[in-house]
Design an enzyme around this catalytic site. Structure first.
Site, short mmCIF file in Angstrom:
data_model
loop_
_atom_site.label_atom_id
_atom_site.label_comp_id
_atom_site.label_asym_id
_atom_site.label_seq_id
_atom_site.Cartn_x
_atom_site.Cartn_y
_atom_site.Cartn_z
N LYS A 73 -27.84 -22.62 50.55
CA LYS A 73 -28.34 -21.82 49.97
C LYS A 73 -29.49 -22.10 48.54
O LYS A 73 -29.70 -21.35 47.91
CB LYS A 73 -27.09 -20.79 49.07
CG LYS A 73 -26.03 -20.33 50.08
CD LYS A 73 -24.85 -19.89 49.06
CE LYS A 73 -23.60 -19.67 50.13
NZ LYS A 73 -22.61 -19.39 49.12
N ARG A 85 -18.82 -44.06 63.73
CA ARG A 85 -18.11 -45.26 63.33
C ARG A 85 -18.05 -45.34 61.73
O ARG A 85 -16.73 -45.44 60.93
CB ARG A 85 -18.75 -46.65 63.47
CG ARG A 85 -18.25 -47.03 64.85
CD ARG A 85 -19.36 -47.94 65.52
NE ARG A 85 -20.47 -46.95 65.74
CZ ARG A 85 -20.64 -46.16 66.59
NH1 ARG A 85 -19.62 -46.20 67.70
NH2 ARG A 85 -21.61 -45.45 66.89
N THR A 86 -19.11 -45.22 61.01
CA THR A 86 -19.05 -45.26 59.41
C THR A 86 -18.25 -44.17 59.03
O THR A 86 -17.30 -44.42 58.15
CB THR A 86 -20.38 -45.21 58.94
OG1 THR A 86 -21.30 -46.11 59.58
CG2 THR A 86 -20.45 -45.34 57.26
N ARG A 131 -23.88 -40.60 53.08
CA ARG A 131 -24.97 -40.80 54.05
C ARG A 131 -25.87 -39.78 53.93
O ARG A 131 -25.74 -38.40 53.99
CB ARG A 131 -24.41 -40.83 55.58
CG ARG A 131 -25.51 -41.11 56.55
CD ARG A 131 -25.04 -41.50 57.68
NE ARG A 131 -24.56 -42.93 57.91
CZ ARG A 131 -24.43 -43.40 59.13
NH1 ARG A 131 -24.65 -43.00 60.24
NH2 ARG A 131 -24.08 -44.88 59.03
N HIS A 185 -27.68 -50.20 54.16
CA HIS A 185 -26.49 -49.85 54.55
C HIS A 185 -25.39 -50.95 54.09
O HIS A 185 -25.10 -51.71 54.80
CB HIS A 185 -26.40 -49.68 56.10
CG HIS A 185 -25.39 -48.97 56.79
ND1 HIS A 185 -24.13 -48.65 56.27
CD2 HIS A 185 -25.19 -48.45 58.07
CE1 HIS A 185 -23.29 -48.17 57.00
NE2 HIS A 185 -23.86 -47.76 58.08
#
Ligand code: NCD
Length: 328
Positions: free
Chosen positions: A98, A68-69, A119, A148
């Site tokens: 890397k 959703r986000t 996120r 959040h």
């Protein structure tokens, strides 16, 4: 533009600001966002073209899974005619694998974009990114068990649009109160409005840490409960959450506390009021049965999800200083 190396409060002025924590907000800033959401929604309904993000690129940098986000930020950008670069699992598929540092990754993506939505599994990562970035704002789309903020804003908007107020509410939050970042941010958000009273239902293992409990108690009326029978009658909202499996050291510990409280039709009818709205940030993994979905009080798959896109549209437009074009 060289940005200041600190995270400023919003104070109703969103222009070029990082959105890292709900603690940057206050009542007026949240209300300004809601007005913007209304304007954007109405313009959309009247068929007005919303080209607010035309020529803008939003990077969606997701080190943790999301449905959703990520897609609501993607949809929000595209609804406003902007474009996205979606980077999922950079630890696997980009130069991070890397050995590139987090700070370098942020600096690189800011060279290509106007906002980075991040996120990350670590609490505090969004703040670190905001301090590393020189050119573009960072929006926190969830930092581990931390916060959040955009979910809290959409949750607040959803409650407000259904209850027509954010004051004097009685709410229930259930599930993983300890690790649930959406719970933490929503508690903070509700604390900006007077008279709210929140019941927290969870097994003992998933209650707030003593430090967090003291922190929230200083801001908002909280009562911890351990049994479904202790849910007060006629809550304005129920906010159910999933036990955050990824925050547990072992499957065994997770299983011990998972799904202690499940919303069934029977439970909803017995303990919720006729106007209680039932919310969940999703994904759900068994804590609300599907038999509940058709109940008009269940809005997690309808209004709440849809509002995520509208609130993020408003937020992107405000941060990029584009909303005046619609208000005029
Ligand atoms: C939440 C999250 O990621 O914190 N989901 C979401 O963003 N809608 C809730 C969760 O994962 O349980």
């Amino acid at each position: 533009m060289v940005r200041q190396k600190k995270i400023p409060s919003i104070k109703s002025d969103y222009l070029h600001k990082d959105i890292v924590s709900i603690s940057q907000f206050d009542k007026d800033s949240i209300e300004k966002l809601f007005q913007t959401v209304e304007i954007i929604k109405q313009s959309g309904m009247r068929g007005l073209p919303l080209n607010l993000l035309s020529g803008k690129i939003i990077v969606l940098l997701f080190y943790e899974p999301s449905s959703r986000t990520r897609s609501s930020f993607d949809a929000a950008t595209k609804q406003l005619n902007g474009q996205t670069i979606v980077v999922e699992n950079p630890q696997q598929f980009s130069s991070v694998s890397k050995g590139e540092t987090f700070e370098d990754t942020i600096r690189v993506f800011e060279a290509y974009s106007d906002i980075i939505v991040l996120r990350h599994p670590e609490k505090g990562a969004a703040k670190r990114a905001a301090l590393a970035a020189n050119r573009v704002p960072i929006i926190n789309a969830g930092d581990g068990p931390g916060e959040h903020p955009t979910q809290a804003l959409l949750d607040l908007y959803t409650i407000w649009s259904k209850k027509k107020k954010l004051t004097g509410l009685r709410g229930l939050m259930a599930g993983d109160i300890l690790n649930g970042r959406t719970v933490h941010s929503l508690l903070d958000g509700l604390s900006y409005f007077p008279g709210n009273e929140i019941y927290l239902l969870s097994p003992d293992e998933l209650k707030l840490s003593p430090k967090d409990l003291a922190k929230y108690k200083a801001k908002i009326k909280i009562k911890e409960i351990s049994k479904i029978e202790d849910i007060p009658a006629d809550c304005d909202f129920w906010y159910w959450t999933r036990v955050q499996k990824e925050r547990f050291k072992s499957e065994e510990l997770y299983k011990k506390v998972n799904n202690k409280f499940i919303v069934t039709k029977k439970i909803l009818n017995k303990y919720a009021g006729k106007d209680t709205i039932l919310m969940h940030p999703l994904p759900r993994v068994g804590e609300i049965l599907e038999e509940v979905d058709d109940d008009p009080r269940a809005i997690y798959l309808t209004d709440q999800t849809r509002n995520g896109m509208y609130v993020r549209m408003a937020l992107l437009a405000l941060v990029l200083g584009k909303i005046e074009q619609v208000v005029r």
